[in-house]
Design a protein around this motif. Structure first.
Motif, PDB file in Angstrom:
ATOM      1  N   UNK A  45       0.843  -1.203   0.000  1.00 13.45           N
ATOM      2  CA  UNK A  45       0.000   0.000   0.000  1.00 13.45           C
ATOM      3  C   UNK A  45       0.876   1.250   0.000  1.00 13.45           C
ATOM      4  N   UNK A  46       0.386   2.364  -0.575  1.00 12.20           N
ATOM      5  CA  UNK A  46       1.158   3.609  -0.520  1.00 12.20           C
ATOM      6  C   UNK A  46       1.417   4.043   0.919  1.00 12.20           C
ATOM      7  N   UNK A  47       2.436   4.862   1.121  1.00 10.32           N
ATOM      8  CA  UNK A  47       2.750   5.354   2.458  1.00 10.32           C
ATOM      9  C   UNK A  47       1.519   5.984   3.106  1.00 10.32           C
ATOM     10  N   UNK A  48       1.253   5.602   4.333  1.00  6.86           N
ATOM     11  CA  UNK A  48       0.157   6.191   5.093  1.00  6.86           C
ATOM     12  C   UNK A  48      -1.204   5.584   4.834  1.00  6.86           C
ATOM     13  N   UNK A  49      -1.328   4.698   3.848  1.00 10.58           N
ATOM     14  CA  UNK A  49      -2.613   4.077   3.535  1.00 10.58           C
ATOM     15  C   UNK A  49      -2.818   2.916   4.493  1.00 10.58           C
ATOM     16  N   UNK A  50      -3.661   3.138   5.473  1.00  8.08           N
ATOM     17  CA  UNK A  50      -3.888   2.104   6.483  1.00  8.08           C
ATOM     18  C   UNK A  50      -4.594   2.669   7.688  1.00  8.08           C
ATOM     19  N   UNK A  51      -4.239   2.157   8.861  1.00 11.14           N
ATOM     20  CA  UNK A  51      -4.937   2.512  10.091  1.00 11.14           C
ATOM     21  C   UNK A  51      -3.956   2.894  11.190  1.00 11.14           C
ATOM     22  N   UNK A  52      -4.452   3.664  12.121  1.00 10.25           N
ATOM     23  CA  UNK A  52      -3.778   3.912  13.390  1.00 10.25           C
ATOM     24  C   UNK A  52      -4.571   3.209  14.483  1.00 10.25           C
ATOM     25  N   UNK A  53      -3.869   2.459  15.336  1.00 10.92           N
ATOM     26  CA  UNK A  53      -4.499   1.893  16.529  1.00 10.92           C
ATOM     27  C   UNK A  53      -3.808   2.482  17.755  1.00 10.92           C
ATOM     28  N   UNK A  54      -4.564   2.695  18.813  1.00 10.83           N
ATOM     29  CA  UNK A  54      -3.998   3.255  20.041  1.00 10.83           C
ATOM     30  C   UNK A  54      -4.956   3.036  21.198  1.00 10.83           C
ATOM     31  N   UNK A  55      -4.388   2.903  22.393  1.00 13.72           N
ATOM     32  CA  UNK A  55      -5.173   2.760  23.612  1.00 13.72           C
ATOM     33  C   UNK A  55      -5.572   4.148  24.116  1.00 13.72           C
ATOM     34  N   UNK A 105      -9.671   0.641  22.916  1.00 15.09           N
ATOM     35  CA  UNK A 105      -8.731   0.622  21.807  1.00 15.09           C
ATOM     36  C   UNK A 105      -9.415   1.308  20.633  1.00 15.09           C
ATOM     37  N   UNK A 106      -8.741   2.321  20.081  1.00 17.95           N
ATOM     38  CA  UNK A 106      -9.310   3.109  19.001  1.00 17.95           C
ATOM     39  C   UNK A 106      -8.651   2.739  17.681  1.00 17.95           C
ATOM     40  N   UNK A 107      -9.460   2.698  16.620  1.00 18.40           N
ATOM     41  CA  UNK A 107      -8.962   2.442  15.265  1.00 18.40           C
ATOM     42  C   UNK A 107      -9.344   3.627  14.390  1.00 18.40           C
ATOM     43  N   UNK A 108      -8.348   4.233  13.740  1.00 23.60           N
ATOM     44  CA  UNK A 108      -8.561   5.399  12.876  1.00 23.60           C
ATOM     45  C   UNK A 108      -8.138   5.080  11.450  1.00 23.60           C
ATOM     46  N   UNK A 109      -8.785   5.730  10.479  1.00 21.94           N
ATOM     47  CA  UNK A 109      -8.192   5.838   9.157  1.00 21.94           C
ATOM     48  C   UNK A 109      -6.971   6.727   9.298  1.00 21.94           C
ATOM     49  N   UNK A 110      -5.808   6.221   8.931  1.00 25.20           N
ATOM     50  CA  UNK A 110      -4.558   6.879   9.302  1.00 25.20           C
ATOM     51  C   UNK A 110      -4.419   8.291   8.758  1.00 25.20           C
ATOM     52  N   UNK A 111      -4.943   8.555   7.563  1.00 24.14           N
ATOM     53  CA  UNK A 111      -4.762   9.868   6.958  1.00 24.14           C
ATOM     54  C   UNK A 111      -5.983  10.769   7.117  1.00 24.14           C
ATOM     55  N   UNK A 112      -6.944  10.331   7.930  1.00 27.61           N
ATOM     56  CA  UNK A 112      -8.131  11.149   8.175  1.00 27.61           C
ATOM     57  C   UNK A 112      -8.521  11.014   9.641  1.00 27.61           C
ATOM     58  N   UNK A 113      -7.594  11.374  10.516  1.00 30.45           N
ATOM     59  CA  UNK A 113      -7.839  11.154  11.941  1.00 30.45           C
ATOM     60  C   UNK A 113      -8.879  12.121  12.503  1.00 30.45           C
ATOM     61  N   UNK A 114      -9.073  13.274  11.862  1.00 27.51           N
ATOM     62  CA  UNK A 114      -9.973  14.280  12.436  1.00 27.51           C
ATOM     63  C   UNK A 114     -11.432  13.855  12.414  1.00 27.51           C
ATOM     64  N   UNK A 115     -11.767  12.853  11.594  1.00 32.51           N
ATOM     65  CA  UNK A 115     -13.151  12.373  11.606  1.00 32.51           C
ATOM     66  C   UNK A 115     -13.421  11.456  12.796  1.00 32.51           C
ATOM     67  N   UNK A 116     -12.361  11.149  13.555  1.00 35.63           N
ATOM     68  CA  UNK A 116     -12.515  10.309  14.737  1.00 35.63           C
ATOM     69  C   UNK A 116     -12.364   8.838  14.406  1.00 35.63           C
ATOM     70  N   UNK A 117     -12.402   7.989  15.427  1.00 34.72           N
ATOM     71  CA  UNK A 117     -12.174   6.556  15.213  1.00 34.72           C
ATOM     72  C   UNK A 117     -13.268   5.911  14.390  1.00 34.72           C
ATOM     73  N   UNK A 118     -12.865   4.986  13.510  1.00 34.25           N
ATOM     74  CA  UNK A 118     -13.845   4.209  12.757  1.00 34.25           C
ATOM     75  C   UNK A 118     -14.369   3.064  13.609  1.00 34.25           C
ATOM     76  N   UNK A 119     -13.603   2.695  14.647  1.00 38.32           N
ATOM     77  CA  UNK A 119     -14.059   1.673  15.596  1.00 38.32           C
ATOM     78  C   UNK A 119     -13.521   2.017  16.980  1.00 38.32           C
TER      79      UNK A 119
END
Length: 493
Positions: free
Chosen positions: A428-438, A449-463
């Motif tokens: 995948x291109x750089x940054x295409x993926x997810x961020x996970x964090x406690x 545990x929060x899951x974000x779209x890595x390049x669109x964090x301002x919309x908040x966690x997707x899960x």
């Protein structure tokens, strides 16, 4: 009866947890991406017994490893102790035998000379193994599928240094794990080892070198040709320990160095270029890369010490204003004849730490970086105390190419732990993926545990995945695909 001290390090949200658990299919809101197939491992210092000498800093807790296994749109939980030699000896005795943080002079006589490591700083996946890391000891290896402890790794006796870093790097070109070990010939020594380990788990290189002075060398960076090591004066000595002072204290009178160390066999001290600058604080690294004869190195830098529990060695009070860290680029030029830095550039006005990148770009110029932000302008209420000591209340994303930043606030009574980037696929291109964090839910004394779209964090966690037990302040963690670590979907699922 286990009676922990009635102090901020052991009460409120920081109350020891000491829980091993298996929980299938954690409750969640939103949608866990169905293509997310692998496990996020992280570690927390979690003392098995009350400290031997009363109060102690959080960094001295025993390592407790958490695994979040993603598959089929769900997330399973497993948590186990990293069973170090210290953990086993104390577990058998039923009480703490090892004393203050990094001070063997305070240990019980029965454990003198034993490995003091707690394996509480990083959970790293490499070569199909789980590496539980603490930088004052060898690496502890665990089975990532069962999470059973295997033991300390000395590579069949090939490793002659005493220590192994908490922040290894994966070279994307060779596939090798690159590591260092400071105080390699004993506490407070200026000897450092440079290691490379093959994907098969073989130690293929161990080189020794000297540094300008002993200090905490918590992190480093690599490029294709060099190991890049910053020397910052969080210093220690036997005299400090004999006087009952902390293991590390900050010295504002010492210069800071950046070492450019060739990654080759037969390394000699004369092969190293040491560049020198004025005093500052820097610990974690974002990344480094080569640009012709120039080496670029990015780190969160502050004017003064970031750690209040490692006080000023000359007695100056902790200065919160001067502890504020900003992403800063250090540039040195190998074609120069002197030891001066070529440039020092502040890259952001955001107060941030714990920088992470898409690790596939380790040693190369990366575009994106994520981190934890402290935004004091946001409403802040910390019932039960901050889980980390610092109110890291926002997730931060910076586009290094455009300069654009994104910020996501966790809320008035929540703080965050280190993010981890997961690529959508291997290519995948750089940054295409997810961020996970406690996320520490301080008011409810629980964790998500929060899951974000890595390049669109301002919309908040997707899960948002609800963890039914409280996770203590954690340090570092990493992700591995299920197939790389022998994880299968549980039969009960």
């Amino acid at each position: 009866m286990a009676q922990f001290p009635d102090t901020p390090n052991y009460t409120g949200f920081n109350t020891p947890s000491r829980i091993e658990a298996d929980i299938a299919n954690l409750q969640h809101t939103g949608e866990i991406p169905p293509e997310l197939d692998g496990a996020f491992f992280r570690v927390q210092p979690d003392p098995q017994f009350p400290p031997r000498l009363g109060d102690d800093i959080s960094f001295n807790g025993d390592g407790m490893i958490t695994r979040f296994h993603f598959h089929d749109g769900q997330c399973d939980f497993r948590q186990r102790w990293a069973q170090t030699d210290k953990w086993k000896l104390e577990n058998e005795a039923g009480k703490a035998l090892f004393g203050a943080y990094r001070n063997p002079l305070t240990d019980d006589e029965s454990v003198k000379g034993k490995i003091r490591g707690t394996a509480n700083t990083n959970a790293w996946l490499y070569g199909g193994k789980l590496w539980a890391l603490k930088e004052d000891s060898p690496a502890l290896v665990m089975d990532p599928a069962t999470m059973e402890t295997v033991g300390y790794e000395k590579f069949g006796g090939k490793m002659t240094g005493e220590t192994f870093t908490a922040h290894p790097k994966l070279d994307p070109d060779s596939g090798n794990m690159v590591a260092i070990g400071y105080a390699a010939s004993g506490m407070h020594t200026d000897d450092v080892t440079y290691y490379e380990i093959s994907p098969e788990g073989e130690l293929v290189r161990e080189e020794w070198f000297k540094v300008p002075y002993y200090c905490m060398m918590h992190d480093f960076a690599i490029t294709p040709d060099y190991l890049v090591l910053h020397i910052v004066p969080s210093i220690g000595s036997w005299e400090q320990l004999e006087e009952g002072k902390p293991a590390f204290m900050f010295d504002t009178t010492k210069p800071v160095y950046l070492g450019i160390i060739p990654r080759r066999e037969g390394l000699k001290n004369d092969d190293i270029r040491w560049f020198k600058r004025d005093n500052c604080f820097a610990s974690h690294t974002m990344n480094a890369w080569q640009d012709g004869t120039k080496i670029h190195f990015v780190t969160p830098e502050s004017k003064n010490n970031f750690f209040p529990f490692f006080p000023d060695i000359h007695g100056a009070p902790f200065n919160p204003q001067e502890s504020v860290t900003h992403l800063t680029e250090w540039v040195v030029d190998l074609s120069s004849n002197g030891d001066e830095f070529a440039e020092i550039n502040r890259l952001s006005d955001t107060f941030s730490e714990f920088p992470r990148i898409d690790d596939r770009f380790t040693g190369r110029k990366n575009r994106y970086t994520w981190g934890l932000e402290i935004d004091m302008a946001r409403p802040l209420n910390l019932p039960g105390g901050s889980a980390s000591g610092a109110p890291m209340n926002c997730l931060f994303l910076k586009d290094m190419e455009t300069g654009k930043e994104q910020h996501w606030w966790a809320g008035e009574t929540s703080t965050l732990q280190e993010p981890c980037f997961i690529p959508r696929s291997k290519d995948a291109p750089e940054g295409d993926g997810w961020i996970v964090m406690v996320c520490n839910r301080l008011a409810e004394h629980r964790s998500d545990l929060l899951v974000f779209d890595a390049l669109d964090i301002e919309k908040g966690p997707v899960a948002t995945i609800n963890v039914p037990i409280r996770l203590r302040f954690g340090l570092h963690g990493n992700f591995a695909r299920s197939q790389d670590i022998g994880l299968k979907v549980p039969e009960a699922a």
